[in-house]
Write a protein that holds these residues in place. Sequence first.
Motif, PDB file in Angstrom:
ATOM      1  N   PHE A  14      -8.772  -5.526  -3.324  1.00 14.17           N
ATOM      2  CA  PHE A  14      -8.964  -5.677  -1.888  1.00 14.17           C
ATOM      3  C   PHE A  14      -7.628  -5.543  -1.186  1.00 14.17           C
ATOM      4  CE2 PHE A  14      -8.731  -9.781  -3.985  1.00 14.17           C
ATOM      5  CZ  PHE A  14      -7.736 -10.438  -3.288  1.00 14.17           C
ATOM      6  N   TYR A  15      -7.676  -5.491   0.134  1.00 14.60           N
ATOM      7  CA  TYR A  15      -6.489  -5.290   0.949  1.00 14.60           C
ATOM      8  C   TYR A  15      -6.242  -6.516   1.804  1.00 14.60           C
ATOM      9  CZ  TYR A  15      -7.461  -0.643  -0.618  1.00 14.60           C
ATOM     10  OH  TYR A  15      -7.707   0.429  -1.426  1.00 14.60           O
ATOM     11  N   GLN A  16      -4.991  -6.889   1.891  1.00 13.99           N
ATOM     12  CA  GLN A  16      -4.562  -7.994   2.729  1.00 13.99           C
ATOM     13  C   GLN A  16      -3.382  -7.469   3.540  1.00 13.99           C
ATOM     14  OE1 GLN A  16      -5.979 -10.877   3.125  1.00 13.99           O
ATOM     15  NE2 GLN A  16      -4.423 -11.848   4.380  1.00 13.99           N
ATOM     16  N   GLY A  17      -3.645  -7.090   4.787  1.00 11.41           N
ATOM     17  CA  GLY A  17      -2.585  -6.514   5.616  1.00 11.41           C
ATOM     18  C   GLY A  17      -2.059  -5.240   4.984  1.00 11.41           C
ATOM     19  N   GLU A  18      -0.753  -5.182   4.761  1.00 15.25           N
ATOM     20  CA  GLU A  18      -0.136  -3.986   4.187  1.00 15.25           C
ATOM     21  C   GLU A  18      -0.105  -3.998   2.646  1.00 15.25           C
ATOM     22  OE1 GLU A  18       4.427  -4.081   4.456  1.00 15.25           O
ATOM     23  OE2 GLU A  18       3.788  -5.469   6.041  1.00 15.25           O
ATOM     24  N   GLU A  60      -5.028   1.903  -8.415  1.00 13.77           N
ATOM     25  CA  GLU A  60      -5.227   1.957  -9.869  1.00 13.77           C
ATOM     26  C   GLU A  60      -4.127   1.187 -10.589  1.00 13.77           C
ATOM     27  OE1 GLU A  60      -5.380   4.940 -13.722  1.00 13.77           O
ATOM     28  OE2 GLU A  60      -5.271   5.857 -11.732  1.00 13.77           O
ATOM     29  N   TRP A  61      -2.882   1.310 -10.111  1.00 16.36           N
ATOM     30  CA  TRP A  61      -1.770   0.590 -10.730  1.00 16.36           C
ATOM     31  C   TRP A  61      -2.024  -0.921 -10.699  1.00 16.36           C
ATOM     32  CZ3 TRP A  61       2.238   1.173 -13.830  1.00 16.36           C
ATOM     33  CH2 TRP A  61       3.129   0.106 -13.943  1.00 16.36           C
ATOM     34  N   THR A  62      -2.423  -1.454  -9.539  1.00 19.10           N
ATOM     35  CA  THR A  62      -2.636  -2.902  -9.450  1.00 19.10           C
ATOM     36  C   THR A  62      -3.801  -3.331 -10.334  1.00 19.10           C
ATOM     37  OG1 THR A  62      -4.056  -2.797  -7.474  1.00 19.10           O
ATOM     38  CG2 THR A  62      -1.667  -3.081  -7.116  1.00 19.10           C
ATOM     39  N   ARG A  63      -4.820  -2.484 -10.450  1.00 18.79           N
ATOM     40  CA  ARG A  63      -5.960  -2.805 -11.319  1.00 18.79           C
ATOM     41  C   ARG A  63      -5.513  -2.885 -12.782  1.00 18.79           C
ATOM     42  NH1 ARG A  63     -10.936  -2.393  -9.241  1.00 18.79           N
ATOM     43  NH2 ARG A  63     -11.911  -1.469 -11.090  1.00 18.79           N
ATOM     44  N   ARG A  64      -4.699  -1.931 -13.195  1.00 15.32           N
ATOM     45  CA  ARG A  64      -4.208  -1.918 -14.582  1.00 15.32           C
ATOM     46  C   ARG A  64      -3.253  -3.083 -14.845  1.00 15.32           C
ATOM     47  NH1 ARG A  64      -6.179   1.978 -17.442  1.00 15.32           N
ATOM     48  NH2 ARG A  64      -7.113   3.765 -16.378  1.00 15.32           N
ATOM     49  N   GLU A  65      -2.390  -3.366 -13.885  1.00 12.74           N
ATOM     50  CA  GLU A  65      -1.471  -4.497 -14.038  1.00 12.74           C
ATOM     51  C   GLU A  65      -2.254  -5.810 -14.147  1.00 12.74           C
ATOM     52  OE1 GLU A  65       2.493  -6.157 -14.087  1.00 12.74           O
ATOM     53  OE2 GLU A  65       2.112  -4.039 -13.661  1.00 12.74           O
ATOM     54  N   ALA A  66      -3.249  -6.000 -13.290  1.00 10.11           N
ATOM     55  CA  ALA A  66      -4.073  -7.217 -13.348  1.00 10.11           C
ATOM     56  C   ALA A  66      -4.803  -7.304 -14.687  1.00 10.11           C
ATOM     57  CB  ALA A  66      -5.062  -7.242 -12.183  1.00 10.11           C
ATOM     58  N   LYS A  69       0.828  -1.211   0.000  1.00  9.96           N
ATOM     59  CA  LYS A  69       0.000   0.000   0.000  1.00  9.96           C
ATOM     60  C   LYS A  69       0.860   1.257   0.000  1.00  9.96           C
ATOM     61  CE  LYS A  69      -3.366  -1.931   3.095  1.00  9.96           C
ATOM     62  NZ  LYS A  69      -4.086  -1.704   4.342  1.00  9.96           N
ATOM     63  N   SER A  70       2.021   1.185   0.624  1.00  3.86           N
ATOM     64  CA  SER A  70       2.886   2.360   0.769  1.00  3.86           C
ATOM     65  C   SER A  70       3.702   2.678  -0.480  1.00  3.86           C
ATOM     66  CB  SER A  70       3.844   2.150   1.945  1.00  3.86           C
ATOM     67  OG  SER A  70       4.655   1.007   1.712  1.00  3.86           O
ATOM     68  N   ARG A  71       3.683   1.802  -1.486  1.00  7.65           N
ATOM     69  CA  ARG A  71       4.467   2.057  -2.695  1.00  7.65           C
ATOM     70  C   ARG A  71       3.946   3.298  -3.400  1.00  7.65           C
ATOM     71  NH1 ARG A  71       4.990  -1.258  -8.312  1.00  7.65           N
ATOM     72  NH2 ARG A  71       6.392   0.241  -9.271  1.00  7.65           N
ATOM     73  N   LYS A  72       4.866   4.155  -3.785  1.00 10.43           N
ATOM     74  CA  LYS A  72       4.505   5.379  -4.505  1.00 10.43           C
ATOM     75  C   LYS A  72       4.517   5.099  -6.003  1.00 10.43           C
ATOM     76  CE  LYS A  72       4.362   7.707  -0.720  1.00 10.43           C
ATOM     77  NZ  LYS A  72       3.163   7.484   0.013  1.00 10.43           N
ATOM     78  N   VAL A  73       3.572   5.709  -6.682  1.00 10.50           N
ATOM     79  CA  VAL A  73       3.492   5.582  -8.131  1.00 10.50           C
ATOM     80  C   VAL A  73       3.364   6.995  -8.703  1.00 10.50           C
ATOM     81  CG1 VAL A  73       1.002   5.188  -8.113  1.00 10.50           C
ATOM     82  CG2 VAL A  73       2.337   4.373 -10.033  1.00 10.50           C
ATOM     83  N   SER A  74       3.998   7.228  -9.827  1.00 14.63           N
ATOM     84  CA  SER A  74       3.966   8.555 -10.440  1.00 14.63           C
ATOM     85  C   SER A  74       2.543   8.931 -10.848  1.00 14.63           C
ATOM     86  CB  SER A  74       4.874   8.583 -11.668  1.00 14.63           C
ATOM     87  OG  SER A  74       4.681   9.779 -12.403  1.00 14.63           O
ATOM     88  N   SER A  75       2.131  10.133 -10.521  1.00 15.60           N
ATOM     89  CA  SER A  75       0.794  10.599 -10.907  1.00 15.60           C
ATOM     90  C   SER A  75       0.673  10.731 -12.421  1.00 15.60           C
ATOM     91  CB  SER A  75       0.468  11.923 -10.217  1.00 15.60           C
ATOM     92  OG  SER A  75       1.411  12.912 -10.598  1.00 15.60           O
ATOM     93  N   LYS A  76       1.806  10.746 -13.128  1.00 19.82           N
ATOM     94  CA  LYS A  76       1.769  10.763 -14.597  1.00 19.82           C
ATOM     95  C   LYS A  76       1.327   9.410 -15.146  1.00 19.82           C
ATOM     96  CE  LYS A  76       5.460  14.154 -15.027  1.00 19.82           C
ATOM     97  NZ  LYS A  76       6.827  14.398 -15.482  1.00 19.82           N
ATOM     98  N   VAL A  77       1.482   8.375 -14.336  1.00 23.88           N
ATOM     99  CA  VAL A  77       1.147   7.014 -14.762  1.00 23.88           C
ATOM    100  C   VAL A  77      -0.229   6.605 -14.237  1.00 23.88           C
ATOM    101  CG1 VAL A  77       1.868   4.593 -14.668  1.00 23.88           C
ATOM    102  CG2 VAL A  77       3.587   6.403 -14.850  1.00 23.88           C
ATOM    103  N   CYS A  78      -0.428   6.718 -12.928  1.00 23.54           N
ATOM    104  CA  CYS A  78      -1.679   6.327 -12.274  1.00 23.54           C
ATOM    105  C   CYS A  78      -1.935   7.251 -11.091  1.00 23.54           C
ATOM    106  CB  CYS A  78      -1.596   4.891 -11.756  1.00 23.54           C
ATOM    107  SG  CYS A  78      -1.508   3.642 -13.038  1.00 23.54           S
ATOM    108  N   GLU A  79      -3.196   7.339 -10.713  1.00 24.90           N
ATOM    109  CA  GLU A  79      -3.550   8.206  -9.594  1.00 24.90           C
ATOM    110  C   GLU A  79      -3.229   7.580  -8.245  1.00 24.90           C
ATOM    111  OE1 GLU A  79      -7.515   9.719  -9.811  1.00 24.90           O
ATOM    112  OE2 GLU A  79      -7.297  10.214 -11.933  1.00 24.90           O
TER     113      GLU A  79
END
Length: 150
Positions: A122-126, A90-96, A76-86
Motif C-alpha cells: 500500500f501507499y502512505q504519502g510518498e 516489487e522490491w518492497t514485496r521481496r524485501e518484506a 515511491k521515487s526510488r529507482k531500482v535496477s530492472s535486472k533486480v526488480c521491475e
Amino acid sequence: MKIYFCEDCVDIQKAKEGILKRHFPCDDISIEYLPSGQPLLTKDGEQSGYVSISHTENTLVMAFADNPVGIDIERKSRKVSSKVCESIEEWTRREAYGKYLGVGINKEVLSAQLPDKKINTFYQGEYVVSVCGEEYNEGIETLIDNASFE
C-alpha cells in the motif's frame, strides 16, 4: 498485526523505542537482534512475539504480530535496477518476504514466486510499504498510526 508509521523522525532509535512503549505500555518487552540482524521481541530473555522494522531516510515503519512478519518501506521515487526488480513495489514485496522468512534479501528471495496471499502493498504519502505475514489483512492500511516521538 499492528503497523506503526513514523515520518520525519529526527532519531530513528528513539522512534523505535517510543513505538515499542506505545505498543506495549505495561510490559517489559525489548527488541533483541539475532546474529543475522533479524529483530525479535523478548521479555525476560524469552521470545515474546514478532517484530519487523524498516526505515528509509527519516521515515520508520514497524510491524508487530503473533507470527513471523516482514515489512519494508521505500520512497515511491526510488529507482531500482530492472535486472533486480521491475518496480519499487516489487522490491518492497521481496524485501518484506525475505524478512518474513528471516533471511533478508538474497538471490533465492529475488527469484522466488511470492506468496501473494501473505503480502500486502500500500501507499502512505510518498512511500510504498509492503508487509508479509500470516495475519494478512487487505485493510491493513487502516492500522497505520503516524506516530510522533520527539
